[in-house]
Scaffold this active site. Structure first.
Site, PDB file in Angstrom:
ATOM      1  N   GLN A   1      -5.355  -1.773  14.696  1.00  0.00           N
ATOM      2  CA  GLN A   1      -5.588  -2.031  13.284  1.00  0.00           C
ATOM      3  C   GLN A   1      -7.031  -1.640  13.010  1.00  0.00           C
ATOM      4  O   GLN A   1      -7.951  -2.420  13.209  1.00  0.00           O
ATOM      5  CB  GLN A   1      -5.325  -3.509  12.982  1.00  0.00           C
ATOM      6  CG  GLN A   1      -3.937  -3.982  13.425  1.00  0.00           C
ATOM      7  CD  GLN A   1      -2.805  -3.424  12.571  1.00  0.00           C
ATOM      8  OE1 GLN A   1      -2.861  -3.432  11.345  1.00  0.00           O
ATOM      9  NE2 GLN A   1      -1.758  -2.914  13.233  1.00  0.00           N
TER      10      GLN A   1
ATOM     11  N   ALA B   1      -0.957  -9.692   4.151  1.00  0.00           N
ATOM     12  CA  ALA B   1      -0.827  -8.854   5.340  1.00  0.00           C
ATOM     13  C   ALA B   1      -1.588  -7.531   5.185  1.00  0.00           C
ATOM     14  O   ALA B   1      -2.171  -7.253   4.132  1.00  0.00           O
ATOM     15  CB  ALA B   1       0.647  -8.594   5.617  1.00  0.00           C
ATOM     16  N   HIS B   2      -1.533  -6.731   6.226  1.00  0.00           N
ATOM     17  CA  HIS B   2      -2.327  -5.484   6.239  1.00  0.00           C
ATOM     18  C   HIS B   2      -1.855  -4.481   5.190  1.00  0.00           C
ATOM     19  O   HIS B   2      -0.682  -4.374   4.898  1.00  0.00           O
ATOM     20  CB  HIS B   2      -2.348  -4.836   7.620  1.00  0.00           C
ATOM     21  CG  HIS B   2      -1.027  -4.625   8.279  1.00  0.00           C
ATOM     22  ND1 HIS B   2      -0.933  -4.036   9.505  1.00  0.00           N
ATOM     23  CD2 HIS B   2       0.234  -4.929   7.908  1.00  0.00           C
ATOM     24  CE1 HIS B   2       0.332  -3.989   9.854  1.00  0.00           C
ATOM     25  NE2 HIS B   2       1.056  -4.520   8.913  1.00  0.00           N
ATOM     26  N   ASN B   3      -2.827  -3.792   4.618  1.00  0.00           N
ATOM     27  CA  ASN B   3      -2.589  -2.716   3.650  1.00  0.00           C
ATOM     28  C   ASN B   3      -1.987  -3.175   2.333  1.00  0.00           C
ATOM     29  O   ASN B   3      -1.545  -2.357   1.530  1.00  0.00           O
ATOM     30  CB  ASN B   3      -1.709  -1.619   4.269  1.00  0.00           C
ATOM     31  CG  ASN B   3      -2.422  -0.880   5.386  1.00  0.00           C
ATOM     32  OD1 ASN B   3      -2.380  -1.310   6.544  1.00  0.00           O
ATOM     33  ND2 ASN B   3      -3.108   0.175   5.047  1.00  0.00           N
TER      34      ASN B   3
END
Lengths: 347, 347, 347
Positions: free
Chosen positions: B200, B241-243
């Site tokens: 990540q 969460a990511h993005n």
């Protein structure tokens, strides 16, 4: 700034170039935000329309996609876009942050703690008495390793994470910020003057290669162990109660919760916000849909949806009830009309 | 102890006095707990009965309320009670806690960090190498600002909050205790020896005037950025969460969760415990009801309820199914009876 | 290693021995994992089969269980197995961790703070100005006690827990790691330039004998107090919003959430992941099932299930809808057939 040509990417990912092999990019981007200097990717037919419109200079595309006009862009056709793009990401990835071995002068390490070789301990991290830290482990600022707790080798304990007394972590465990391992299990019995705390005298035992997301909490056992086995991957804000056991390579997505003494098999997937009742058994490879609540044991391989969780087929039946009800009502009305007609004819 | 007369309040809030303008109060209270020395308020007809019974000495009431007997109390009729009571609260509010500029001797600031003017850094806060802190920002005890992270001006970083490496915060950002910004996104791919972590390598980018509630977690992007835009307000224990991207002025209430790469528009409201699936788009101004789970993209202005989320109309239809079923059953029984009768007549 | 004979256990728990009174054990275990050197227990008929198969050397069994073949094992028949096994657990429990009175040299205590007698303050814990800590209280590493906050006597504040300014805790309060007491309530009003923060000027007031699980958050009141009364037991990752009031001896299980200004009575049980809307009243002794969302006030003693929560009866009716629908459909088809037959006969 790093730069790469389409030719170099094609070689790196074993892809086939459509367009100008000399096109040069200086970074990566998602298709929507990409500009001419970016490498991007389109992985499935679902996103075919983005392939038409993206401004990325170089686009990795899966071999099953329909071609689109190049319009000055360069495509690289790949066997497996996910894998290929991961290679490009690695090329452009910023230097990883390195936490060099050494104990910060503002870290607090009890003299009775055993610290392995090449360990990094950050400022204001506290290693309590008789704790053990394995070789090459990184413990970042503000983290706390409790009395007689054991952390294995090559672990990463992020800032402000907490490992309470006597709990044990295997090797290569990643613990993100704010995680709490070994808080007391939640147990009370009614007493003459109100609720009486049940002592929680067990520990948490975590295997190797486990990852634990930010602010997740794993409670110590009432007695014995709460067990997280090898390769389990846990997302953020997951709650694991006392005496739970999680089998190898299971995946627990964010905000799911597992009540006391539940046994989760190997390779289980609990999607986000799923809940598992206490004292039940979830077989190997079970998949539980997001927000679903499992209230009964499930055999290996089951797929469970809804609250209380049922099979996909049952869930779909329930989902379709309004439509079915409408059809039933229409039929009933038709039948009523026919009966009226019949009665009218008879008179 | 501060005291205020009804006359002074009326002037402050532009209200009309009913009763004794000389009535004096020394504090504020909710209507139910209020005593004669308290100012309180009744804002809507729903709480008319509380206006009858409250013992508060001075009561701000909305102009559309029916009058009630004064019984020795003083009413102040206001155009907008919420606004007016906020003014009274300001008058009685305890002195705000001031964290004066300066770096506590027990704070740990890496020599390579850049610290702005008038910054407060509390005891055991750790500012890691190459981090940057803007002017007038307050960083409280135990907070951690990671390697090369940037915090803007006039920010407030509460105790034990964590901002991980390379993440950036705009100006006037409020980060409550226990928040984790920039933990790793949750990404794994199956490999020959089990699940393999997907690096990540991105960051979290937070705009201006954002507020983030206690123990909320916002993961760094797989690559690129997880983006929280200006004026977004996030409650406690929210998981992003990511993005993910959150548009301007959206409101995320406690314990809601947003899965990877979801795009949330501007002015969206996610009520408590709502969930948003990954890789979907939520249009501007969408409102999602509490505990609802959105599994498909929603156009601007949509209102979504239930799990899986549907329109309010569909949700109400589903809610009314038991009643509808009962009516259907009754009709069916009546019809059966009629048919029996008909058959009997025929024979 | 501690050892105990069946005879000694029987005396300790007032039980009746079946088998060899001289059998010796060196530890406790759950029935499934137990070996010959373990004491275990079987408490209910539901687990009768485990009594047949367990390898534990000594097994405490409830008097209503059917006997099973001893096969070399020793049973101890008890009036109340839970109570009896708790006694055995106490015997084998590891030494409790003791945090001796004293202030760690790396703790940071403001000179204006008042510290009681026999207080333990761990490394990197920070006690801010004018805070007060009662006698015999333990404050572990990295915990933060804010400006003018008050912690009572015999409290336990775990690592990295946060008590913000002016909040108050009674005596014998247990606060687990990562808890945040007194973060700002979540309140905004629309303004000409977007959302405007409503100042949160109140506090959190926590009674005596309260336990608060890891990473739980309790917000300070907008004004006045968020109140957690005596004997309330709160599990991990619970969210309590501003101005909520929780009555004596209520139990809030993991991941449940209570919105602003809700009033929860005495002896209420909110099961895991339950949600309570803002501004409603939950009567004494109410029980809310796991994952249920209560949207309307509930009278004392109510049992609520589902989202939105309804009575158990209503919930079961809803649960049975698919089956009922099928029956209805079958009846309708039969009726249609009969009508057809009737019509045919008439022609």
């Amino acid at each position: 700034m790093k730069t790469i040509t389409a030719a170099a990417i094609a070689e790196m990912v074993n892809g086939v170039i459509l367009g100008d092999a000399n096109t040069t990019c200086t970074g990566v981007s998602g298709v929507k935000d990409a500009a001419a200097e970016h490498v991007s990717f389109v992985g499935s037919k679902k996103y075919q329309h983005q392939l038409e419109s993206t401004r990325a200079g170089i686009i990795l595309i899966n071999k099953d996609l329909e071609k689109a006009p190049l319009n000055g862009r360069t495509f690289i056709v790949c066997e497996n876009v996910d894998w290929a793009f991961a290679r490009v990401l690695e090329f452009f990835a910023p230097e990883p942050i390195v936490y060099a071995p050494g104990i910060h002068p503002a870290a607090v390490v009890d003299p009775s703690a055993k610290i392995g070789l090449n360990v990094h301990i950050g400022a204001c991290a506290v290693i309590d008495r008789e704790a053990e830290i394995g070789d090459n482990t990184v413990i970042l600022p503000g983290a706390y390793i409790g009395v007689a707790a054991k952390v294995g080798r090559n672990c990463y304990i992020a800032p402000n994470a907490v490992v309470m007394f006597r709990c044990t972590l295997g090797d290569k465990v990643i613990v993100h910020p704010g995680v709490v391992i070994g808080g007391d299990g939640f147990g009370f019995v009614p007493g003459p003057q109100g609720l009486v705390k049940v002592p929680q005298t067990g520990i948490v035992e975590i295997g190797n290669d486990v990852e634990i997301g930010a602010n997740t909490t794993i409670d110590r056992a009432r007695f014995g162990k709460t067990r997280i086995k090898d390769n389990v991957k846990i997302d953020n804000q997951v709650m694991i109660a006392h005496n739970v056991e999680i089998g190898e390579s299971s995946i627990l997505v964010a905000q799911c919760g597992i009540a006391g003494s539940a046994e989760i098999g190997r390779g289980v997937i609990l999607a986000a916000k799923a809940g598992i009742n206490g004292h039940i058994t979830i077989g190997d490879g079970v998949q539980v849909a997001g927000t679903s609540s499992v209230v009964k044991s499930l055999p290996a391989g089951a797929i469970a949806v809804g609250t209380p969780a049922e099979t996909q087929r049952e869930f779909l039946t329930r989902l379709n009830l309004p439509k079915k009800m409408e059809k039933l009502q229409a039929k009933l009305e038709a039948l009523t009309a026919e009966l009226e007609k019949l009665k009218a004819e008879q008179q």
